[in-house]
Design a protein around this motif. Sequence first.
Motif, PDB file in Angstrom:
ATOM      1  N   LEU B  81       0.841  -1.205   0.000  1.00  0.00           N
ATOM      2  CA  LEU B  81       0.000   0.000   0.000  1.00  0.00           C
ATOM      3  C   LEU B  81       0.877   1.257   0.000  1.00  0.00           C
ATOM      4  O   LEU B  81       0.599   2.228  -0.699  1.00  0.00           O
ATOM      5  N   ALA B  82       1.958   1.207   0.782  1.00  0.00           N
ATOM      6  CA  ALA B  82       2.885   2.338   0.816  1.00  0.00           C
ATOM      7  C   ALA B  82       3.586   2.498  -0.526  1.00  0.00           C
ATOM      8  O   ALA B  82       3.747   3.616  -1.039  1.00  0.00           O
ATOM      9  N   ALA B  83       3.980   1.359  -1.113  1.00  0.00           N
ATOM     10  CA  ALA B  83       4.626   1.421  -2.435  1.00  0.00           C
ATOM     11  C   ALA B  83       3.664   2.022  -3.453  1.00  0.00           C
ATOM     12  O   ALA B  83       4.061   2.803  -4.324  1.00  0.00           O
ATOM     13  N   GLY B  84       2.381   1.684  -3.343  1.00  0.00           N
ATOM     14  CA  GLY B  84       1.378   2.236  -4.245  1.00  0.00           C
ATOM     15  C   GLY B  84       1.311   3.746  -4.161  1.00  0.00           C
ATOM     16  O   GLY B  84       1.188   4.435  -5.185  1.00  0.00           O
ATOM     17  N   LEU B  85       1.414   4.291  -2.957  1.00  0.00           N
ATOM     18  CA  LEU B  85       1.414   5.746  -2.794  1.00  0.00           C
ATOM     19  C   LEU B  85       2.585   6.356  -3.543  1.00  0.00           C
ATOM     20  O   LEU B  85       2.444   7.356  -4.246  1.00  0.00           O
ATOM     21  N   LEU B  86       3.751   5.719  -3.391  1.00  0.00           N
ATOM     22  CA  LEU B  86       4.955   6.244  -4.041  1.00  0.00           C
ATOM     23  C   LEU B  86       4.854   6.135  -5.567  1.00  0.00           C
ATOM     24  O   LEU B  86       5.222   7.059  -6.293  1.00  0.00           O
ATOM     25  N   LEU B  87       4.333   5.013  -6.049  1.00  0.00           N
ATOM     26  CA  LEU B  87       4.278   4.795  -7.500  1.00  0.00           C
ATOM     27  C   LEU B  87       3.192   5.649  -8.150  1.00  0.00           C
ATOM     28  O   LEU B  87       3.436   6.332  -9.139  1.00  0.00           O
ATOM     29  N   SER B  88       1.975   5.598  -7.578  1.00  0.00           N
ATOM     30  CA  SER B  88       0.879   6.381  -8.155  1.00  0.00           C
ATOM     31  C   SER B  88       1.120   7.869  -8.007  1.00  0.00           C
ATOM     32  O   SER B  88       0.716   8.667  -8.836  1.00  0.00           O
ATOM     33  N   GLY B  89       1.758   8.244  -6.913  1.00  0.00           N
ATOM     34  CA  GLY B  89       2.017   9.653  -6.692  1.00  0.00           C
ATOM     35  C   GLY B  89       3.302  10.087  -7.354  1.00  0.00           C
ATOM     36  O   GLY B  89       3.301  10.627  -8.463  1.00  0.00           O
ATOM     37  N   LEU B  90       4.409   9.761  -6.718  1.00  0.00           N
ATOM     38  CA  LEU B  90       5.689  10.316  -7.155  1.00  0.00           C
ATOM     39  C   LEU B  90       6.143   9.836  -8.534  1.00  0.00           C
ATOM     40  O   LEU B  90       6.379  10.633  -9.437  1.00  0.00           O
ATOM     41  N   GLN B  91       6.221   8.513  -8.700  1.00  0.00           N
ATOM     42  CA  GLN B  91       6.770   7.996  -9.962  1.00  0.00           C
ATOM     43  C   GLN B  91       5.896   8.374 -11.156  1.00  0.00           C
ATOM     44  O   GLN B  91       6.373   8.862 -12.180  1.00  0.00           O
ATOM     45  N   ASN B  92       4.594   8.177 -11.001  1.00  0.00           N
ATOM     46  CA  ASN B  92       3.664   8.489 -12.076  1.00  0.00           C
ATOM     47  C   ASN B  92       3.718   9.965 -12.456  1.00  0.00           C
ATOM     48  O   ASN B  92       3.834  10.318 -13.634  1.00  0.00           O
ATOM     49  N   ILE B 198      15.230   2.464  -5.214  1.00  0.00           N
ATOM     50  CA  ILE B 198      16.122   2.479  -4.049  1.00  0.00           C
ATOM     51  C   ILE B 198      15.338   2.839  -2.791  1.00  0.00           C
ATOM     52  O   ILE B 198      15.484   2.206  -1.745  1.00  0.00           O
ATOM     53  N   LEU B 199      14.486   3.852  -2.917  1.00  0.00           N
ATOM     54  CA  LEU B 199      13.673   4.246  -1.763  1.00  0.00           C
ATOM     55  C   LEU B 199      12.856   3.069  -1.236  1.00  0.00           C
ATOM     56  O   LEU B 199      12.736   2.870  -0.032  1.00  0.00           O
ATOM     57  N   GLN B 200      12.279   2.286  -2.166  1.00  0.00           N
ATOM     58  CA  GLN B 200      11.460   1.156  -1.733  1.00  0.00           C
ATOM     59  C   GLN B 200      12.294   0.107  -1.006  1.00  0.00           C
ATOM     60  O   GLN B 200      11.854  -0.474  -0.022  1.00  0.00           O
ATOM     61  N   PHE B 201      13.536  -0.110  -1.479  1.00  0.00           N
ATOM     62  CA  PHE B 201      14.374  -1.120  -0.832  1.00  0.00           C
ATOM     63  C   PHE B 201      14.835  -0.700   0.552  1.00  0.00           C
ATOM     64  O   PHE B 201      14.901  -1.522   1.457  1.00  0.00           O
ATOM     65  N   LEU B 225       8.945   7.838   2.472  1.00  0.00           N
ATOM     66  CA  LEU B 225       8.377   6.509   2.249  1.00  0.00           C
ATOM     67  C   LEU B 225       8.466   5.621   3.499  1.00  0.00           C
ATOM     68  O   LEU B 225       7.540   4.878   3.815  1.00  0.00           O
ATOM     69  N   LYS B 226       9.582   5.719   4.222  1.00  0.00           N
ATOM     70  CA  LYS B 226       9.756   4.932   5.454  1.00  0.00           C
ATOM     71  C   LYS B 226       8.613   5.212   6.419  1.00  0.00           C
ATOM     72  O   LYS B 226       8.070   4.307   7.055  1.00  0.00           O
ATOM     73  N   TRP B 227       8.237   6.488   6.516  1.00  0.00           N
ATOM     74  CA  TRP B 227       7.181   6.894   7.456  1.00  0.00           C
ATOM     75  C   TRP B 227       5.813   6.411   6.976  1.00  0.00           C
ATOM     76  O   TRP B 227       4.984   6.013   7.774  1.00  0.00           O
ATOM     77  N   LEU B 228       5.603   6.481   5.651  1.00  0.00           N
ATOM     78  CA  LEU B 228       4.308   6.030   5.118  1.00  0.00           C
ATOM     79  C   LEU B 228       4.152   4.521   5.343  1.00  0.00           C
ATOM     80  O   LEU B 228       3.073   4.046   5.708  1.00  0.00           O
ATOM     81  N   ALA B 229       5.244   3.781   5.117  1.00  0.00           N
ATOM     82  CA  ALA B 229       5.193   2.326   5.305  1.00  0.00           C
ATOM     83  C   ALA B 229       4.925   2.003   6.782  1.00  0.00           C
ATOM     84  O   ALA B 229       4.144   1.112   7.106  1.00  0.00           O
ATOM     85  N   GLN B 230       5.545   2.790   7.652  1.00  0.00           N
ATOM     86  CA  GLN B 230       5.345   2.594   9.093  1.00  0.00           C
ATOM     87  C   GLN B 230       3.885   2.876   9.471  1.00  0.00           C
ATOM     88  O   GLN B 230       3.275   2.131  10.228  1.00  0.00           O
ATOM     89  N   GLY B 231       3.326   3.961   8.921  1.00  0.00           N
ATOM     90  CA  GLY B 231       1.927   4.299   9.173  1.00  0.00           C
ATOM     91  C   GLY B 231       1.000   3.187   8.706  1.00  0.00           C
ATOM     92  O   GLY B 231       0.047   2.812   9.401  1.00  0.00           O
ATOM     93  N   MET B 232       1.302   2.621   7.545  1.00  0.00           N
ATOM     94  CA  MET B 232       0.472   1.538   7.015  1.00  0.00           C
ATOM     95  C   MET B 232       0.604   0.268   7.877  1.00  0.00           C
ATOM     96  O   MET B 232      -0.363  -0.450   8.098  1.00  0.00           O
ATOM     97  N   ARG B 233       1.816   0.015   8.383  1.00  0.00           N
ATOM     98  CA  ARG B 233       2.014  -1.154   9.251  1.00  0.00           C
ATOM     99  C   ARG B 233       1.171  -1.016  10.517  1.00  0.00           C
ATOM    100  O   ARG B 233       0.611  -1.986  11.016  1.00  0.00           O
ATOM    101  N   SER B 234       1.081   0.223  11.013  1.00  0.00           N
ATOM    102  CA  SER B 234       0.320   0.431  12.256  1.00  0.00           C
ATOM    103  C   SER B 234      -1.158   0.090  12.052  1.00  0.00           C
ATOM    104  O   SER B 234      -1.852  -0.251  12.987  1.00  0.00           O
ATOM    105  N   VAL B 235      -1.620   0.213  10.785  1.00  0.00           N
ATOM    106  CA  VAL B 235      -3.022  -0.076  10.496  1.00  0.00           C
ATOM    107  C   VAL B 235      -3.250  -1.575  10.336  1.00  0.00           C
ATOM    108  O   VAL B 235      -4.226  -2.122  10.855  1.00  0.00           O
TER     109      VAL B 235
END
Lengths: 293, 281
Positions: B81-92, B198-201, B225-235
Motif C-alpha cells: 500500500l505504501a509502495a502504491g502511494l509512491l508509484l501512483s504519486g511520485l513515480q507516475n 532504491i527508496l522502496q528497498f 516513504l519509510k514513514w508512510l510504510a510505518q503508518g500503514m504497518r500500524s493499520v
Amino acid sequence: MTDSEAVVSVRDLRKTYGSFSALDGVSFDIQRGETFALLGPNGAGKSTTIEILEGYRNRTSGEASVLGIDPHKGDLLWKSRLGIVLQSTGESGNLTVHEQLSHFAGFYENSRNVDDVIAAVGLQEKSKTRIGKLSGGQRRRVDVALGIIGRPELLFLDEPTTGFDPEARRSFWDLVRVLKSEGTTILLTTHYLDEAAQLSDRAGVIAGGRLIDIGTIDEIGGAEARVPIVRWHDATGVQERRTHEPGAVVADLMRSGVEPDGLEIVRPSLEDVYLELVAANSPSSIESLEPSL
Amino acid sequence: MTAIAAAPLRFAPGRTLRLGLSRIGYEVRAYFRQGDSVFFTFLFPLVFLTIFSVAFSEQSFGTDASGHKVTAAEFYLPAMLAAGLLLSGLQNMAIDIAGEKSDGTLKRLGGSPLPVFSYFIGKLGQVLVTGILQAALLLIVAATAFQVPLPTDPARWLTFAWVFVLGVSTCAVLGIALSALPRTGKSATAVIIPITLILQFISGVYLNFSQLPDWLQNFASIFPLKWLAQGMRSVFLPDNFKTLEPDGSWNLTGVLIATLIWLVVGLVLCRITFRWIRKDT
C-alpha cells in the motif's frame, strides 16, 4: 475600434542568445482583420518572433504589443483572445478528437461548436478516433482545430499545413478564408509561398534576424523583381531574358525563322521573388537558398 | 465582424475549480488508456503482493498476541500500500509531467487560458482517483485471494485514511517537483525509476525494515516513504509488531510530522521549479 487599429505592433525587436543575435531589430504592424505572412528560411527568426508574440519567449529589447498588451505580461484573459497553432508537436494522444476539442472548448468563454470545428477541419469521420492513431496530416488538422476552438481575435499559424495533402491544403485555405471573413486577424508562417500568396494580404520576409522586405504580396521584392522573363532553349542551354517588352524579344527571336524550343514568358511568382530576395541578403550561405520544405 | 466576440473583461467565478475538475476527468481517462503506466504504477504493487505471498508462503513472519501466525500476504500488504502511494504519486507524476514537458503538451496548455492551478488540481485528482482504486484493489485481493484479516477497529481505518490522503498528496507534489529533473521525456523513466526503486528497498517495502542495519534505517528516515510504510504497518499489522519499529512504537506523530515536512518541501519546490515550458535565457 477603427479599421487601422494595430492588433500586433512590433518595434525594433531584438533577441540575443549569448553573442548570437536571433532577431536584430524587427519592426512591423498587423492591422485588425488582416492576414500577415512571415516568410523566411529556417533559422531566420520567424519562430523566435512568433513565440515572443505568443508570450512563450522573452525579448532582449524592443517593443511588442499584442491586442494592446505586452505579450511578456499577458494574463489568462489575454490568452483567451488568442489562438495558437504551434509547429507540430508529438503529444501522446490518448484522447479522441472529440474529447480533446470538447475539453479545450471549456477553457474559453465563447468557444465554437465542437462538431462544427471538427467538420471545418474535415475530421468528421475521425471524431471518435484517438489522436495518437491519426496520420501526421490529420493530427495537424487537430492542432488547427484546437487553435480556432476558442473563437480567437488573433490566430497564430506556425507552418499550419505541414504534412497536408494537396486536397487538405485547399480545404484549409477555404477555412482560413472563412476565418478572415469573420474578422479574425491572422499571423501565418509558411514555407509554401503559394499558400502565402493565396491567403495573406501582406507579407514580411525575414532573413538573418532582419526584416528585409515588407509589403502587399504584389509589392514584395519591388517592381523590378516582377519584370517578366522570356525563356527558351538553344544549342548552348537555357536562355533567359528579363524584359519589360517580352513581345519584342519573342519577335526578335522569330526573325531567325526557327521556332525556339521550350519558349515561355513567365512573370516571377512570389516564390521566385522570395528566393531572389533571400539569396541577395545572405550571400555567404548556400543553404538558405533552399526553401527547406 | 459579428462572429468575433468582444474581449471578456473577466472570467466567471469558480472557473479555476470547474476547469480543475474537468482536468481530473481528462487526466484519469488518459491515464487508463496508457498501457505501460497502468502496469508499472497501477498494477505493480498488486503483482508484487502476489509474488511475495506465494514465494514466502512457507515462511514465518511472527505471531500476534493471541498466537495467530502472520502470513506473507498480511506482512506485505501495508508495504505494498505504501509502495502504491509512491508509484501512483511520485513515480507516475514525475514521469508523466516530464513527458508532457518534452512532447509539447505543456507548451500547448501554457498558450491556452488554462490556469496552472487547474492543471495541478487535475494532476492531484488523477493521483487520488488512481491511488484509491489501486488501494481498493490491493485490499480486495489481499482479503479474498490471500485471506488477510482486515482491521475492524474504526480508529485503524481513520489512521489509514489520513496516512493515505497525506501520503498520496505528498508523493504527488514531490513527483511534480521531480519532473524538473529529467532533461527529456525519454530519459524520465531512467532517471526516476532508480530513485523510487532504491527508496522502496531502504524504506521497508520489499525488505523487512527491522532487519536493516541501524545506519540505513536512520538514512531512510530522512525520506517520506519509510514513514508512510510505518503508518500503514500500524493499520494492518498486529499491535505487538510495534516492538520491531526503531523506537518500539508506531510513532504516528513522527509519521505525521515527517510527511507534512515533505509536503511543504514539495509544494515549495513545485512553486520554484514548475514552468509550462523551459524558458530560454
